[in-house]
Design an enzyme around this catalytic site. Structure first.
Site, mmCIF file in Angstrom:
data_model
loop_
_atom_site.group_PDB
_atom_site.id
_atom_site.type_symbol
_atom_site.label_atom_id
_atom_site.label_comp_id
_atom_site.label_asym_id
_atom_site.label_seq_id
_atom_site.Cartn_x
_atom_site.Cartn_y
_atom_site.Cartn_z
ATOM 1 N N SER A 236 -1.883 2.256 4.568
ATOM 2 C CA SER A 236 -1.748 3.573 3.962
ATOM 3 C C SER A 236 -1.987 4.656 5.020
ATOM 4 O O SER A 236 -1.298 4.681 6.034
ATOM 5 C CB SER A 236 -2.726 3.686 2.783
ATOM 6 O OG SER A 236 -2.407 4.759 1.945
ATOM 7 N N ASP A 465 6.345 0.524 -3.716
ATOM 8 C CA ASP A 465 4.997 1.006 -3.430
ATOM 9 C C ASP A 465 4.812 2.367 -4.095
ATOM 10 O O ASP A 465 5.593 3.289 -3.855
ATOM 11 C CB ASP A 465 4.806 1.134 -1.918
ATOM 12 C CG ASP A 465 3.374 1.443 -1.507
ATOM 13 O OD1 ASP A 465 2.730 2.283 -2.161
ATOM 14 O OD2 ASP A 465 2.903 0.845 -0.527
ATOM 15 N N HIS A 493 0.706 -1.200 -3.794
ATOM 16 C CA HIS A 493 0.476 -0.463 -2.555
ATOM 17 C C HIS A 493 0.079 -1.417 -1.442
ATOM 18 O O HIS A 493 -0.967 -2.056 -1.513
ATOM 19 C CB HIS A 493 -0.623 0.571 -2.800
ATOM 20 C CG HIS A 493 -0.871 1.490 -1.654
ATOM 21 N ND1 HIS A 493 0.133 1.965 -0.840
ATOM 22 C CD2 HIS A 493 -2.026 2.039 -1.186
ATOM 23 C CE1 HIS A 493 -0.391 2.769 0.076
ATOM 24 N NE2 HIS A 493 -1.693 2.824 -0.112
#
Length: 527
Positions: A236, A465, A493
């Site tokens: 991320s 995602d 994710h």
């Protein structure tokens, strides 16, 4: 809410969701808005001073030659502190300490260290590394020392502080989808108070918690660990941190895995926020498709249009009449807390069972499970204490990017996002509002990162995602001069260690042997 946090928070959310699901089963019940955590504030590259590709200056030499004093800290881990300059432009000035943890390689054929970052910004790398045997495969734990660190401003590393626990409760509960001018003013007032609280408690730190500074800290840590090249897994926001590191120190890269990637060329308002809102809409539809095949699915009738209408009704109802809160802490489970709880469970499809339970309860007026999910994402403890994740998230994001300094810009962007993403658009767009009032000017610009001269860098993208849309992974891989794209036909994710043996094998092979998959390789959906 800020943008939502990274994979480290997702892992915690998943574990807690499992516990919540068990608790609900036991009782017979059948995972940056003002306040919320935020997915990686897709950050633009922070400007850096000097040429980082050259040898450290004489003023930085003491930092690069330091040795970490490791001490045992439970379960085979070792903890220590790394000293770095507060301001790299003035290395002889104030210093801060970075909290570091490592788990020595369990096997005899040690390659070096692998540095982890779970995302955020604001996620604790120390906490993430403690889950090494979950977030990495046994092969990687065997061959590398697993190293985590709290980036500057986060956790135990000169943390940014802004608000008390009760103040954060109020901030996160602000109406993030204002319907009239009075509600807009109330949201703006809360955003301004957040920024003022950060200035009052952390003014000295705020100009120095950007991603470029954290990347420079990583290189000092690399040297202190004795590694000639950086081996890194970032998820991320951690993909942005890794890309900035590679751009600053291309000749120090050994192997970087950037999973759940951010496109550093995009402006946060409106582009990034709008894309993120679309991602959550797509993720919720994927959840519905699965839900309709489960006996515990709370929607009736089981059609997409009817279920989306039922979700809209729930959010509107919570906005006007908060859901019941059985935790005893007297928080009002309004639309913001309700949305935040739903978002938490969308990060990982393994949290979908608890989302079915939570929504079933919410349709009957009880928002307790949704509130508990939301608490996981913002890292709020049962006693009302928060980590500083929310504050650090905003501090890093507002410094990394140029944001609009006019409330009307957010209002117009939120209106457009709501048309495209009716359940999450306005909520996500208004989440960046504190940056309008931020007391420190942004240090970065939104631009591509090339990392010219770096060896191959592996970028991993999941096609559905919710927090970092797949197109961002494609963009980052194409921007990096040596970027290699690995795709996963999946939900949730990030991809590594979420259930795909194909992804895990490709990432491990790269980390161990520096052999990348063919760019564009697609790992199949796991059924």
């Amino acid at each position: 809410m800020m943008r939502f946090s990274g994979a480290g928070r997702t892992a915690a959310a998943l574990a807690a969701a499992t516990l919540l699901a068990s608790a609900c089963s036991a009782t017979g019940e059948t995972g940056t808005r003002a306040g919320g955590p935020s997915p990686a504030d897709p950050p633009a590259a922070t400007q850096a001073t000097g040429d980082a590709t050259k040898a450290p200056s004489a003023a930085l030499a003491p930092f690069y030659t330091q040795k970490i004093a490791w001490a045992p800290c439970k379960d085979g881990f070792q903890c220590g502190k790394l000293e770095v300059p507060l301001d790299y432009a003035n290395p002889s000035g104030d210093r801060i300490k970075i909290s570091v943890i490592r788990l020595p390689a369990t096997g005899k054929q040690r390659i070096g260290s692998i540095l982890l970052n779970p995302g955020g910004p604001g996620g604790s790398g120390v906490e993430y590394a403690r889950a090494a045997k979950t977030v990495l495969t046994p092969n990687i734990v065997s061959r590398f020392d697993t190293v985590g660190f709290d980036p500057r401003g986060v956790g135990e590393s000169a943390p940014v502080h802004c608000l008390s626990g009760p103040q954060l409760d109020k901030f996160i509960g602000l109406d993030g989808t204002p319907d009239d001018s009075a509600e807009v003013k109330a949201l703006a007032k809360g955003a301004k108070e957040f920024a003022e609280g950060c200035e009052a408690k952390s003014a000295k730190l705020l100009p120095h918690v950007g991603t470029a500074d954290a990347a420079r800290d990583m290189d000092v840590l690399r040297a202190a660990l004795g590694d000639q090249g950086m081996t890194y897994l970032g998820k991320s926001y951690g993909t942005y941190l890794g890309a900035v590191y590679a751009d600053l120190f291309p000749n120090k890269v050994r192997a970087l895995v950037l999973d759940g990637a951010i496109d550093p060329a995009l402006a946060p308002v409106p582009t990034v926020n709008a894309a993120q809102a679309r991602g959550f809409e797509v993720a919720f539809r994927s959840f519905l498709a699965d839900c309709f095949n489960q006996t515990s699915c709370p929607f009736s009738p089981r059609t997409t249009d009817a279920a989306l209408a039922q979700l809209s009704t729930l959010l509107k109802t919570a906005d006007q009449h908060p859901l019941r809160n059985n935790t005893g802490d007297n928080r009002k489970i309004d639309e913001s807390w309700t949305t935040l709880g739903i978002v938490t469970a969308l990060y990982d499809k393994r949290s979908w069972p608890v989302l079915r339970t939570a929504l079933g309860q919410a349709f009957r007026g009880d928002g307790t499970t949704l509130l508990r999910l939301a608490d996981i994402l913002v890292d709020r403890h049962q006693d009302g204490r928060y980590s500083n994740q929310t504050e650090a998230n905003m501090a890093v994001n507002c410094l990394d990017h140029p944001y609009p300094r006019d409330t009307a810009a957010y209002e117009n962007a939120a209106r457009a996002a709501q048309q495209e993403s009716p359940h999450f658009g306005a909520y996500v767009m208004w989440g960046s509002l504190p940056c309008e009032y931020w007391p420190v000017k942004p240090a970065g610009t939104d631009k591509p990162l090339k990392a010219a001269g770096s060896p191959p860098i592996l970028v991993v993208g999941t096609q559905r995602d919710p927090a970092t849309p797949y197109e961002w992974a494609k963009a980052l891989a194409s921007q990096l001069s040596s970027g290699v794209l690995l795709s996963y036909d999946g939900d949730g994710h990030t991809a590594y260690r979420t259930g795909s043996s194909c992804v895990d094998a490709a990432v491990d092979r790269y980390l161990l042997t520096l052999t990348t998959p063919t760019s564009g390789t697609l790992c199949p959906k796991v059924t």
